[in-house]
Write an enzyme that holds these catalytic residues in place. Structure first.
Site, mmCIF file in Angstrom:
data_model
loop_
_atom_site.group_PDB
_atom_site.id
_atom_site.type_symbol
_atom_site.label_atom_id
_atom_site.label_comp_id
_atom_site.label_asym_id
_atom_site.label_seq_id
_atom_site.Cartn_x
_atom_site.Cartn_y
_atom_site.Cartn_z
ATOM 1 C CG HIS A 161 42.632 36.551 28.521
ATOM 2 N ND1 HIS A 161 42.988 34.952 30.161
ATOM 3 C CD2 HIS A 161 42.371 36.247 27.781
ATOM 4 C CE1 HIS A 161 42.302 34.615 29.391
ATOM 5 N NE2 HIS A 161 41.660 34.708 27.815
ATOM 6 C CB SER A 282 50.691 62.554 46.502
ATOM 7 O OG SER A 282 52.006 62.182 46.990
ATOM 8 C CE LYS A 288 50.424 58.993 41.967
ATOM 9 N NZ LYS A 288 50.648 58.408 43.215
ATOM 10 C CD GLU A 295 43.348 53.557 44.473
ATOM 11 O OE1 GLU A 295 43.454 54.710 45.679
ATOM 12 O OE2 GLU A 295 43.864 54.330 43.662
#
Length: 465
Positions: A161, A282, A288, A295
């Site tokens: 979980h 970024s 970043k 992704e």
């Protein structure tokens, strides 16, 4: 008076040319030209068989085969002109062949149809891509095994979980994905075997009256045998659906791994660091470092699953035998293959270049009362408590630690005895994550010795396949 054919391949009964809209929806050459190599290889095998069976002369067969090689060369060097008006790769090749060798080119289509021709071409294309998928999966599995070898005894938190559950080893976690991708590899191998029956010679749907030798063409094209039923041979697209199904399942597995890598690379976890080669920055936030490669891998499952569902829906209502609807199978499978292999290669590249923060993993492995189950097990083994009672006692110890804002390992013996008086000093020896992972030495467990056994097994398995 002889009617003017609207199409040199099939226009004998037609008096008008196709409407431009009909040409637009009917033509597939823009995408099925990817079958050119398979189409020419199949045609060469068919010509050799027709000659061997005395259906066409050896001189005609030789001219046809040489002409086909010329066409293949033109396609490979990008000098071949594809025509939408000729619909598909088969008719484009045949029309060009006629210009090269003359009317004898028309003999090539004896005892076959575009129905069995396209089924054969597409099977050969999918078969080639099964082989490529197998190689790509093995490369990925080897990288995971390498990660497991390096971290066979590195402790890290195991989650259920997405909550801290029990300590495991980095090697054990990596080998979980080896098992996952290993199942994908077995599906690839299994589906390739099932695919390997040759449709060529089934003709339109009923076979042919010519004395062809389907076993000869099947052998020449690397198939195990000819397909046994001519109707099924031209109607079957299960091999496309299996390809898309396996690709979708594997993409889902890649997505799960990508999700973990994204989470682990965040500032809140810091378990791993992505290499700059597989990261982006970024445009506005200079600090970043985004895990965009993972992704994008994570997103591919939607595209592949969409292709699978799309072809499944195309096929679900078709009567036997061939219907033009089946032309809609190619764009999805081509696109899926391209994106599947890109995702596999990307994930292999990511895992080959990540940096694992072993110290942070180790520190995190003891958080969240991760050794609570070890305490319960000790109460069962040493004090002979029923597990449900041991579970309850351990829960009380966790509640006490929460009240004191400390971990189980920080409780004193007297504090533990205040919860259950029979607890002895021996319990202190098991209150660490290293003992926890070492103790889980059951087959398939997280203990480093078990991890190394699985690494050895998989290394041997990969050398055999």
């Amino acid at each position: 008076m002889t009617k003017k054919n609207s199409n040199p391949m099939w226009g004998g009964r037609f008096t008008e040319a196709s409407d431009p809209i009909m040409e637009a929806i009917n033509a597939s050459i823009d995408f099925d030209k990817r079958l050119a190599t398979q189409d020419i290889e199949g045609s060469r095998a068919h010509a050799a068989m027709l000659s061997a069976q005395g259906i066409i002369s050896s001189s005609d067969a030789e001219a046809i085969q040489e002409g086909l090689l010329t066409i293949l060369s033109e396609i490979n060097n990008n000098s071949f002109e594809f025509s939408t008006s000729l619909e598909d790769i088969h008719m484009n090749v045949e029309a060009r062949l006629k210009k090269i060798v003359g009317d004898k080119a028309g003999k090539l289509h004896t005892a076959r149809s575009r129905n069995d021709q396209v089924a054969t071409d597409l099977k050969m294309w999918v078969r080639d891509h099964w082989d490529a998928a197998g190689c790509a999966l093995k490369d990925l599995i080897r990288v995971l095994i390498s990660q497991a070898e390096h971290g066979a005894d590195w402790t890290m938190p195991g989650f259920t979980h997405l909550q801290s559950a029990q300590p495991v080893t980095w090697g054990h976690h990596m080998m979980a994905y080896v098992e996952m991708f290993g199942r994908d590899l077995s599906r690839v191998i299994d589906a390739r075997i099932r695919l390997n029956e040759c449709p060529l010679g089934a003709a339109a749907l009923a076979g042919t009256s010519f004395p062809i030798d389907r076993h000869m063409t099947a052998r020449a094209l690397g198939f195990d045998r000819p397909s046994a039923n001519s109707i099924d041979a031209v109607s079957d697209r299960d091999f496309v659906l299996e390809f898309l199904s396996v690709a979708s399942i594997n993409a889902m597995h890649l997505s799960r791994l990508a999700e973990e890598l994204v989470i682990w690379s965040s500032a809140q976890f810091k378990f791993i660091v992505f290499n700059d080669r597989f990261s982006t920055g970024s445009s506005i936030m200079p600090q970043k470092k985004n895990p965009d490669a993972a992704e994008l891998v994570r997103a591919k499952v939607g595209r592949l699953l969409g292709a699978y569902v799309g072809v499944l829906i195309v096929m679900k209502g078709l009567p036997l035998a061939y219907s033009k609807d089946m032309q809609e199978d190619k764009e999805p499978v081509f696109d899926a293959a391209d994106n599947w292999f890109l995702a596999l290669k990307t994930m292999t590249g990511i895992l080959s270049n990540i940096t694992v923060n072993r110290e942070i993993l180790a520190a995190a492995s003891s958080e969240g009362f991760s050794i609570a189950t070890d305490v319960a097990d000790w109460l069962v083994q040493k004090l002979d408590l029923p597990f449900r009672e041991a579970h309850h006692v351990t829960g009380q110890l966790v509640a006490l630690a929460e009240t004191k804002k400390c971990d189980l390992t920080d409780l004193t013996l007297s504090e533990m005895k205040s919860v259950y008086s029979d607890i002895t000093e021996e319990i202190l020896s098991i209150l660490n994550v290293n003992h926890s992972v070492q103790s889980r030495n059951s087959y398939g467990g997280t203990a480093p010795d078990q991890v190394r056994l699985q690494i050895k097994y998989w290394k041997e398995k990969l050398t055999k396949n």
